[in-house]
Enzyme design. Structure first.
Site, PDB file in Angstrom:
ATOM      1  N   LYS A 101       0.818  -1.229   0.000  1.00 45.58           N
ATOM      2  CA  LYS A 101       0.000   0.000   0.000  1.00 45.58           C
ATOM      3  C   LYS A 101       0.844   1.269   0.000  1.00 45.58           C
ATOM      4  O   LYS A 101       0.286   2.370  -0.012  1.00 45.58           O
ATOM      5  CB  LYS A 101      -0.998  -0.025   1.157  1.00 45.58           C
ATOM      6  CG  LYS A 101      -2.100  -1.048   0.964  1.00 45.58           C
ATOM      7  CD  LYS A 101      -3.256  -0.834   1.926  1.00 45.58           C
ATOM      8  CE  LYS A 101      -4.411  -1.799   1.656  1.00 45.58           C
ATOM      9  NZ  LYS A 101      -4.108  -3.209   2.003  1.00 45.58           N
ATOM     10  N   LYS A 140      -2.584  -0.761  10.359  1.00 45.59           N
ATOM     11  CA  LYS A 140      -2.650  -1.943   9.486  1.00 45.59           C
ATOM     12  C   LYS A 140      -1.303  -2.137   8.806  1.00 45.59           C
ATOM     13  O   LYS A 140      -0.500  -1.212   8.733  1.00 45.59           O
ATOM     14  CB  LYS A 140      -3.772  -1.799   8.450  1.00 45.59           C
ATOM     15  CG  LYS A 140      -3.694  -0.563   7.577  1.00 45.59           C
ATOM     16  CD  LYS A 140      -4.955  -0.426   6.698  1.00 45.59           C
ATOM     17  CE  LYS A 140      -5.062   0.951   6.079  1.00 45.59           C
ATOM     18  NZ  LYS A 140      -6.299   1.166   5.325  1.00 45.59           N
ATOM     19  N   GLN A 178      -3.371   5.601  10.036  1.00 46.55           N
ATOM     20  CA  GLN A 178      -4.281   6.529   9.351  1.00 46.55           C
ATOM     21  C   GLN A 178      -5.311   7.045  10.345  1.00 46.55           C
ATOM     22  O   GLN A 178      -5.626   6.356  11.324  1.00 46.55           O
ATOM     23  CB  GLN A 178      -5.053   5.791   8.238  1.00 46.55           C
ATOM     24  CG  GLN A 178      -4.183   5.215   7.140  1.00 46.55           C
ATOM     25  CD  GLN A 178      -4.998   4.486   6.086  1.00 46.55           C
ATOM     26  OE1 GLN A 178      -6.052   3.928   6.370  1.00 46.55           O
ATOM     27  NE2 GLN A 178      -4.484   4.485   4.862  1.00 46.55           N
ATOM     28  N   PRO A 179      -5.876   8.223  10.094  1.00 45.05           N
ATOM     29  CA  PRO A 179      -7.056   8.599  10.875  1.00 45.05           C
ATOM     30  C   PRO A 179      -8.178   7.611  10.576  1.00 45.05           C
ATOM     31  O   PRO A 179      -8.288   7.139   9.430  1.00 45.05           O
ATOM     32  CB  PRO A 179      -7.401   9.997  10.356  1.00 45.05           C
ATOM     33  CG  PRO A 179      -6.721  10.128   9.037  1.00 45.05           C
ATOM     34  CD  PRO A 179      -5.530   9.210   9.067  1.00 45.05           C
ATOM     35  N   ARG A 228     -24.708   4.004  -7.026  1.00 41.43           N
ATOM     36  CA  ARG A 228     -24.399   4.941  -8.116  1.00 41.43           C
ATOM     37  C   ARG A 228     -23.474   6.020  -7.561  1.00 41.43           C
ATOM     38  O   ARG A 228     -23.884   6.815  -6.718  1.00 41.43           O
ATOM     39  CB  ARG A 228     -25.691   5.567  -8.629  1.00 41.43           C
ATOM     40  CG  ARG A 228     -25.447   6.551  -9.779  1.00 41.43           C
ATOM     41  CD  ARG A 228     -26.697   7.374 -10.043  1.00 41.43           C
ATOM     42  NE  ARG A 228     -27.744   6.558 -10.638  1.00 41.43           N
ATOM     43  CZ  ARG A 228     -27.933   6.444 -11.959  1.00 41.43           C
ATOM     44  NH1 ARG A 228     -27.124   7.093 -12.787  1.00 41.43           N
ATOM     45  NH2 ARG A 228     -28.895   5.709 -12.438  1.00 41.43           N
ATOM     46  N   ARG A 254     -10.306  -1.958  -9.178  1.00 48.03           N
ATOM     47  CA  ARG A 254     -11.367  -1.528  -8.257  1.00 48.03           C
ATOM     48  C   ARG A 254     -10.792  -0.455  -7.361  1.00 48.03           C
ATOM     49  O   ARG A 254      -9.725  -0.634  -6.786  1.00 48.03           O
ATOM     50  CB  ARG A 254     -11.874  -2.700  -7.422  1.00 48.03           C
ATOM     51  CG  ARG A 254     -13.263  -2.434  -6.828  1.00 48.03           C
ATOM     52  CD  ARG A 254     -13.694  -3.551  -5.895  1.00 48.03           C
ATOM     53  NE  ARG A 254     -13.086  -3.374  -4.595  1.00 48.03           N
ATOM     54  CZ  ARG A 254     -12.818  -4.368  -3.744  1.00 48.03           C
ATOM     55  NH1 ARG A 254     -13.087  -5.611  -4.058  1.00 48.03           N
ATOM     56  NH2 ARG A 254     -12.281  -4.104  -2.579  1.00 48.03           N
ATOM     57  N   GLU A 269      -8.018   2.347  -0.983  1.00 47.94           N
ATOM     58  CA  GLU A 269      -7.312   1.220  -1.571  1.00 47.94           C
ATOM     59  C   GLU A 269      -7.571   1.197  -3.071  1.00 47.94           C
ATOM     60  O   GLU A 269      -8.676   1.506  -3.519  1.00 47.94           O
ATOM     61  CB  GLU A 269      -7.852  -0.072  -0.935  1.00 47.94           C
ATOM     62  CG  GLU A 269      -6.990  -1.262  -1.163  1.00 47.94           C
ATOM     63  CD  GLU A 269      -7.533  -2.504  -0.473  1.00 47.94           C
ATOM     64  OE1 GLU A 269      -8.668  -2.500   0.006  1.00 47.94           O
ATOM     65  OE2 GLU A 269      -6.792  -3.483  -0.442  1.00 47.94           O
ATOM     66  N   GLU A 271      -7.289  -1.594  -5.956  1.00 45.35           N
ATOM     67  CA  GLU A 271      -7.126  -3.051  -6.058  1.00 45.35           C
ATOM     68  C   GLU A 271      -6.898  -3.446  -7.517  1.00 45.35           C
ATOM     69  O   GLU A 271      -7.808  -3.391  -8.326  1.00 45.35           O
ATOM     70  CB  GLU A 271      -8.391  -3.748  -5.554  1.00 45.35           C
ATOM     71  CG  GLU A 271      -8.647  -3.578  -4.077  1.00 45.35           C
ATOM     72  CD  GLU A 271      -8.491  -4.894  -3.339  1.00 45.35           C
ATOM     73  OE1 GLU A 271      -7.822  -5.799  -3.883  1.00 45.35           O
ATOM     74  OE2 GLU A 271      -9.039  -5.012  -2.244  1.00 45.35           O
TER      75      GLU A 271
HETATM   76  N1  LIG Z   1      -8.530   4.763   7.721  1.00 47.98           N
HETATM   77  C1  LIG Z   1      -9.612   3.979   7.800  1.00 47.98           C
HETATM   78  N2  LIG Z   1     -10.777   4.486   8.269  1.00 47.98           N
HETATM   79  C2  LIG Z   1     -11.883   3.688   8.372  1.00 47.98           C
HETATM   80  N3  LIG Z   1     -11.908   2.386   8.071  1.00 47.98           N
HETATM   81  C3  LIG Z   1     -10.763   1.832   7.608  1.00 47.98           C
HETATM   82  C4  LIG Z   1      -9.565   2.602   7.448  1.00 47.98           C
HETATM   83  N4  LIG Z   1      -8.603   1.775   6.973  1.00 47.98           N
HETATM   84  C5  LIG Z   1      -9.169   0.553   6.844  1.00 47.98           C
HETATM   85  N5  LIG Z   1     -10.459   0.580   7.224  1.00 47.98           N
HETATM   86  C6  LIG Z   1     -11.396  -0.554   7.206  1.00 47.98           C
HETATM   87  O1  LIG Z   1     -10.655  -1.754   7.104  1.00 47.98           O
HETATM   88  C7  LIG Z   1     -10.942  -2.413   5.863  1.00 47.98           C
HETATM   89  C8  LIG Z   1      -9.676  -3.019   5.293  1.00 47.98           C
HETATM   90  O2  LIG Z   1      -8.710  -2.014   5.014  1.00 47.98           O
HETATM   91  P1  LIG Z   1      -8.126  -1.808   3.579  1.00 47.98           P
HETATM   92  O3  LIG Z   1      -7.276  -0.579   3.603  1.00 47.98           O
HETATM   93  O4  LIG Z   1      -9.203  -1.849   2.579  1.00 47.98           O
HETATM   94  O5  LIG Z   1      -7.135  -3.026   3.413  1.00 47.98           O
HETATM   95  P2  LIG Z   1      -7.340  -4.533   2.857  1.00 47.98           P
HETATM   96  O6  LIG Z   1      -8.711  -4.629   2.245  1.00 47.98           O
HETATM   97  O7  LIG Z   1      -6.276  -4.679   1.858  1.00 47.98           O
HETATM   98  O8  LIG Z   1      -7.150  -5.396   4.045  1.00 47.98           O
HETATM   99  C9  LIG Z   1     -11.570  -1.346   4.990  1.00 47.98           C
HETATM  100  O9  LIG Z   1     -12.467  -1.921   4.060  1.00 47.98           O
HETATM  101  C10 LIG Z   1     -12.288  -0.475   6.000  1.00 47.98           C
HETATM  102  O10 LIG Z   1     -13.557  -1.036   6.368  1.00 47.98           O
HETATM  103 MG   LIG Z   2      -9.916  -3.347   1.269  1.00 48.96          MG
END
Ligand SMILES: Nc1ncnc2c1ncn2[C@@H]1O[C@H](COP(=O)(O)OP(=O)(O)O)[C@@H](O)[C@H]1O
Ligand SMILES: [Mg+2]
Length: 306
Positions: A101, A140, A178-179, A228, A254, A269, A271
């Protein structure tokens, strides 16, 4: 079964999956059937199966290699090797770029709005205060999928958040801070692009419903429903797709967006490896993907036999 199964000259397509993918990927059977109906010789193949002759295929469409994040080097080596003997979609350099990422930094550098992110490298400097006091945060890993090893923390849980960062660092992984974007409560948006153009979108509920909890068995797309997108969301998503490195645009993409505090869409993200495409809810999306694959595969097959 369609006509293409063994027709001479029909483009041969591997739709690439994995153990977990073959069991759970709702798009996979739709894509294999759709390609066959269009006259292509399509079959599902596990990326890590032994003795696969990838050069038998005109095109390998990565679909649900959902175990790659835990086997990254092996997977990237497979992508490079496969791309040497067939046309890999998306291309191997795009797969490599998208597997970490830290690509968010590249998007930001190209002016695409992304979730503000601090990357904490395993060997780099780091202090608990860097988490920032008084605001909820998400921690994460930079290489992950399906919200693995991901959690949010309320301001009163900063010690737990710091422990999470430390754990990732000790495992030699890059952590992201991240926030926490509270408006995910109104839904995250996922915008699907096929053959270079916007196809369809879904909205889904938030994943990190409970603060301070790492849960690696989360449902990845709770309450997914057709959506939409707004013009602003489309513009951000298009900018993200346009910023993908390489000579040709991705065959499929995506873009996952959330709204920031000011209700502006930001990329959470992008994808490009093995996204759910929600084709069951979007039959025209399946037609678009099949057309894009047929165009790419026949170009290769035609070129090979000319
Ligand atoms: N900064 C954020 N604020 C709110 N929700 C988050 C945030 N980062 C991740 N999430 C939640 O965690 C899920 C997974 O994080 P994501 O960045 O999509 O990584 P991955 O899908 O690759 O594991 C997201 O779909 C979202 O629901
Ligand atoms: Mg994700």
């Amino acid at each position: 079964m369609g006509a293409g199964g063994n027709g001479a000259g029909a483009a041969r397509v591997a739709v690439v999956t994995s153990g977990p993918g073959a069991a759970q990927d709702a798009d996979l059977p739709l894509i294999v059937a759709g390609l066959r109906d269009a006259g292509l010789a399509a079959e599902a193949v596990h990326w890590d199966a032994e003795h696969v002759r990838w050069d038998r295929f005109d095109l390998a469409l990565i679909r649900s290699t959902w175990d790659y994040a835990g086997r990254l080097e092996e997977f990237l080596a497979w992508a490079d090797a496969t791309a040497r003997v067939t046309r890999l979609c998306n291309p191997a350099p795009v797969v490599r770029w998208n597997s970490d990422k830290r690509y968010l930094l590249d998007l930001a550098a190209r002016g695409v709005p992304v979730v503000p992110t601090r990357f904490v490298e395993p060997g780099g400097p780091w202090a608990e205060e860097d988490l920032g006091a008084g605001r909820p945060v998400v921690v994460k890993p930079s290489v992950s999928a399906g919200a693995r090893d991901t959690a949010r923390y309320e301001p009163g849980q900063l010690a737990d958040a710091a422990r999470h960062v430390r754990m990732l660092r000790e495992q030699g992984r890059t952590a992201m801070v991240q926030p926490y974007l509270r408006l995910v409560a109104e839904g995250e948006r996922a915008l699907v692009f096929l053959g270079g153009t916007f196809s369809h979108a879904i909205r889904k509920g938030p994943l990190l419903t409970e603060a301070g909890v790492v849960d690696n068995a989360r449902v990845a797309h709770p309450g997914a429903a057709p959506y939409r997108p707004s013009e602003a969301e489309l513009a951000v998503a298009r900018a993200a797709v346009a910023a993908v490195p390489g000579p040709e645009g991705p065959l499929f993409a995506r873009v996952d967006l959330a709204l920031d505090e000011g209700r502006e869409p930001v990329v959470m993200e992008l994808e490009l490896i093995e996204p759910n495409l929600f084709l069951g809810m979007n039959p025209r999306g399946l037609d678009r993907l099949v057309a894009a694959v047929a165009g790419a595969g026949e170009a290769v097959a035609g070129g090979a036999t000319a």
